[in-house]
Design a protein around this motif. Structure first.
Motif, PDB file in Angstrom:
ATOM      1  N   ASP A 112     -32.936  10.704 -36.028  1.00 40.65           N
ATOM      2  CA  ASP A 112     -32.645   9.517 -35.240  1.00 40.65           C
ATOM      3  C   ASP A 112     -32.818   8.290 -36.129  1.00 40.65           C
ATOM      4  O   ASP A 112     -33.822   8.167 -36.826  1.00 40.65           O
ATOM      5  CB  ASP A 112     -33.591   9.438 -34.042  1.00 40.65           C
ATOM      6  CG  ASP A 112     -33.207   8.330 -33.089  1.00 40.65           C
ATOM      7  OD1 ASP A 112     -33.279   7.152 -33.489  1.00 40.65           O
ATOM      8  OD2 ASP A 112     -32.831   8.639 -31.954  1.00 40.65           O
ATOM      9  N   PRO A 113     -31.869   7.353 -36.115  1.00 41.70           N
ATOM     10  CA  PRO A 113     -31.967   6.181 -36.980  1.00 41.70           C
ATOM     11  C   PRO A 113     -32.986   5.150 -36.513  1.00 41.70           C
ATOM     12  O   PRO A 113     -33.261   4.196 -37.222  1.00 41.70           O
ATOM     13  CB  PRO A 113     -30.551   5.598 -36.948  1.00 41.70           C
ATOM     14  CG  PRO A 113     -29.997   6.035 -35.642  1.00 41.70           C
ATOM     15  CD  PRO A 113     -30.623   7.378 -35.361  1.00 41.70           C
ATOM     16  N   GLY A 114     -33.548   5.330 -35.336  1.00 42.71           N
ATOM     17  CA  GLY A 114     -34.553   4.406 -34.842  1.00 42.71           C
ATOM     18  C   GLY A 114     -33.952   3.211 -34.118  1.00 42.71           C
ATOM     19  O   GLY A 114     -32.760   2.943 -34.178  1.00 42.71           O
ATOM     20  N   TRP A 115     -34.826   2.509 -33.431  1.00 40.43           N
ATOM     21  CA  TRP A 115     -34.453   1.319 -32.682  1.00 40.43           C
ATOM     22  C   TRP A 115     -35.053   0.099 -33.361  1.00 40.43           C
ATOM     23  O   TRP A 115     -36.167   0.146 -33.862  1.00 40.43           O
ATOM     24  CB  TRP A 115     -34.970   1.428 -31.255  1.00 40.43           C
ATOM     25  CG  TRP A 115     -34.243   2.464 -30.459  1.00 40.43           C
ATOM     26  CD1 TRP A 115     -34.535   3.794 -30.398  1.00 40.43           C
ATOM     27  CD2 TRP A 115     -33.103   2.257 -29.645  1.00 40.43           C
ATOM     28  NE1 TRP A 115     -33.640   4.425 -29.585  1.00 40.43           N
ATOM     29  CE2 TRP A 115     -32.746   3.508 -29.101  1.00 40.43           C
ATOM     30  CE3 TRP A 115     -32.339   1.144 -29.306  1.00 40.43           C
ATOM     31  CZ2 TRP A 115     -31.669   3.663 -28.237  1.00 40.43           C
ATOM     32  CZ3 TRP A 115     -31.271   1.298 -28.443  1.00 40.43           C
ATOM     33  CH2 TRP A 115     -30.948   2.546 -27.921  1.00 40.43           C
ATOM     34  N   TYR A 116     -34.310  -1.001 -33.373  1.00 44.76           N
ATOM     35  CA  TYR A 116     -34.727  -2.222 -34.050  1.00 44.76           C
ATOM     36  C   TYR A 116     -34.551  -3.429 -33.134  1.00 44.76           C
ATOM     37  O   TYR A 116     -33.700  -3.430 -32.250  1.00 44.76           O
ATOM     38  CB  TYR A 116     -33.875  -2.454 -35.308  1.00 44.76           C
ATOM     39  CG  TYR A 116     -34.041  -1.381 -36.340  1.00 44.76           C
ATOM     40  CD1 TYR A 116     -34.961  -1.528 -37.366  1.00 44.76           C
ATOM     41  CD2 TYR A 116     -33.290  -0.212 -36.290  1.00 44.76           C
ATOM     42  CE1 TYR A 116     -35.124  -0.541 -38.322  1.00 44.76           C
ATOM     43  CE2 TYR A 116     -33.449   0.783 -37.242  1.00 44.76           C
ATOM     44  CZ  TYR A 116     -34.372   0.610 -38.253  1.00 44.76           C
ATOM     45  OH  TYR A 116     -34.540   1.581 -39.184  1.00 44.76           O
ATOM     46  N   TYR A 117     -35.343  -4.457 -33.395  1.00 41.90           N
ATOM     47  CA  TYR A 117     -35.169  -5.741 -32.714  1.00 41.90           C
ATOM     48  C   TYR A 117     -34.623  -6.714 -33.747  1.00 41.90           C
ATOM     49  O   TYR A 117     -35.205  -6.899 -34.820  1.00 41.90           O
ATOM     50  CB  TYR A 117     -36.507  -6.252 -32.171  1.00 41.90           C
ATOM     51  CG  TYR A 117     -36.372  -7.575 -31.469  1.00 41.90           C
ATOM     52  CD1 TYR A 117     -35.927  -7.629 -30.150  1.00 41.90           C
ATOM     53  CD2 TYR A 117     -36.667  -8.761 -32.124  1.00 41.90           C
ATOM     54  CE1 TYR A 117     -35.786  -8.845 -29.512  1.00 41.90           C
ATOM     55  CE2 TYR A 117     -36.525  -9.981 -31.488  1.00 41.90           C
ATOM     56  CZ  TYR A 117     -36.080 -10.015 -30.182  1.00 41.90           C
ATOM     57  OH  TYR A 117     -35.941 -11.216 -29.556  1.00 41.90           O
ATOM     58  N   ASN A 118     -33.502  -7.337 -33.431  1.00 40.10           N
ATOM     59  CA  ASN A 118     -32.866  -8.284 -34.342  1.00 40.10           C
ATOM     60  C   ASN A 118     -33.412  -9.673 -34.032  1.00 40.10           C
ATOM     61  O   ASN A 118     -33.221 -10.201 -32.933  1.00 40.10           O
ATOM     62  CB  ASN A 118     -31.344  -8.244 -34.158  1.00 40.10           C
ATOM     63  CG  ASN A 118     -30.622  -9.091 -35.164  1.00 40.10           C
ATOM     64  OD1 ASN A 118     -30.953 -10.245 -35.368  1.00 40.10           O
ATOM     65  ND2 ASN A 118     -29.616  -8.514 -35.797  1.00 40.10           N
ATOM     66  N   ARG A 166     -32.560 -12.486 -35.324  1.00 35.61           N
ATOM     67  CA  ARG A 166     -31.528 -13.527 -35.356  1.00 35.61           C
ATOM     68  C   ARG A 166     -30.768 -13.580 -34.028  1.00 35.61           C
ATOM     69  O   ARG A 166     -30.559 -14.640 -33.464  1.00 35.61           O
ATOM     70  CB  ARG A 166     -30.567 -13.300 -36.521  1.00 35.61           C
ATOM     71  CG  ARG A 166     -29.583 -14.435 -36.754  1.00 35.61           C
ATOM     72  CD  ARG A 166     -28.708 -14.205 -37.974  1.00 35.61           C
ATOM     73  NE  ARG A 166     -28.105 -12.887 -38.004  1.00 35.61           N
ATOM     74  CZ  ARG A 166     -27.019 -12.523 -37.308  1.00 35.61           C
ATOM     75  NH1 ARG A 166     -26.429 -13.381 -36.519  1.00 35.61           N
ATOM     76  NH2 ARG A 166     -26.536 -11.305 -37.411  1.00 35.61           N
ATOM     77  N   THR A 167     -30.379 -12.404 -33.519  1.00 34.10           N
ATOM     78  CA  THR A 167     -29.590 -12.346 -32.291  1.00 34.10           C
ATOM     79  C   THR A 167     -30.432 -12.116 -31.041  1.00 34.10           C
ATOM     80  O   THR A 167     -29.939 -12.270 -29.933  1.00 34.10           O
ATOM     81  CB  THR A 167     -28.559 -11.205 -32.373  1.00 34.10           C
ATOM     82  OG1 THR A 167     -29.255  -9.944 -32.430  1.00 34.10           O
ATOM     83  CG2 THR A 167     -27.646 -11.366 -33.576  1.00 34.10           C
ATOM     84  N   HIS A 168     -31.691 -11.701 -31.243  1.00 34.17           N
ATOM     85  CA  HIS A 168     -32.605 -11.368 -30.137  1.00 34.17           C
ATOM     86  C   HIS A 168     -32.101 -10.182 -29.320  1.00 34.17           C
ATOM     87  O   HIS A 168     -32.341 -10.097 -28.120  1.00 34.17           O
ATOM     88  CB  HIS A 168     -32.865 -12.582 -29.236  1.00 34.17           C
ATOM     89  CG  HIS A 168     -33.314 -13.780 -30.001  1.00 34.17           C
ATOM     90  ND1 HIS A 168     -34.593 -13.908 -30.485  1.00 34.17           N
ATOM     91  CD2 HIS A 168     -32.633 -14.882 -30.401  1.00 34.17           C
ATOM     92  CE1 HIS A 168     -34.687 -15.048 -31.140  1.00 34.17           C
ATOM     93  NE2 HIS A 168     -33.519 -15.649 -31.117  1.00 34.17           N
ATOM     94  N   GLU A 169     -31.409  -9.275 -29.989  1.00 36.77           N
ATOM     95  CA  GLU A 169     -30.876  -8.076 -29.352  1.00 36.77           C
ATOM     96  C   GLU A 169     -31.555  -6.836 -29.926  1.00 36.77           C
ATOM     97  O   GLU A 169     -32.012  -6.837 -31.067  1.00 36.77           O
ATOM     98  CB  GLU A 169     -29.362  -7.960 -29.596  1.00 36.77           C
ATOM     99  CG  GLU A 169     -28.549  -9.094 -29.006  1.00 36.77           C
ATOM    100  CD  GLU A 169     -28.500  -9.059 -27.499  1.00 36.77           C
ATOM    101  OE1 GLU A 169     -28.561  -7.952 -26.928  1.00 36.77           O
ATOM    102  OE2 GLU A 169     -28.398 -10.145 -26.891  1.00 36.77           O
ATOM    103  N   VAL A 170     -31.576  -5.779 -29.131  1.00 36.88           N
ATOM    104  CA  VAL A 170     -32.077  -4.480 -29.582  1.00 36.88           C
ATOM    105  C   VAL A 170     -30.895  -3.686 -30.115  1.00 36.88           C
ATOM    106  O   VAL A 170     -29.815  -3.701 -29.531  1.00 36.88           O
ATOM    107  CB  VAL A 170     -32.771  -3.740 -28.419  1.00 36.88           C
ATOM    108  CG1 VAL A 170     -33.095  -2.317 -28.799  1.00 36.88           C
ATOM    109  CG2 VAL A 170     -34.025  -4.483 -28.012  1.00 36.88           C
TER     110      VAL A 170
END
Length: 65
Positions: A8-14, A16-20
């Motif tokens: 699984d590539p994992g989940w990230y919080y951006n 700059r965009t404030h998106e997951v």
């Protein structure tokens, strides 16, 4: 021990965009993570704030104050 050929590539919080995001969709400089799931990634800023506060307390304790 076998290795997962498609981990699984994992989940990230951006930040700059404030998106997951799921996986490496954005520049690494703009991302916090990886997190194990989307819900945890949505809490990235809260998690980072807590870790910073804990590190600041540890620094104050180490400095004797």
């Amino acid at each position: 021990m076998t290795r997962d050929p498609e981990p699984d590539p994992g989940w990230y919080y951006n930040t700059r965009t404030h998106e997951v995001e799921h996986g490496d969709l954005s520049r690494s400089v703009d991302r916090l993570g990886p997190y194990p799931d989307e819900a945890t990634a949505r809490r990235a800023l809260e998690i980072a704030r807590g870790r910073t506060e804990a590190a600041d307390r540890a620094d104050r304790d180490w400095d004797g104050g």
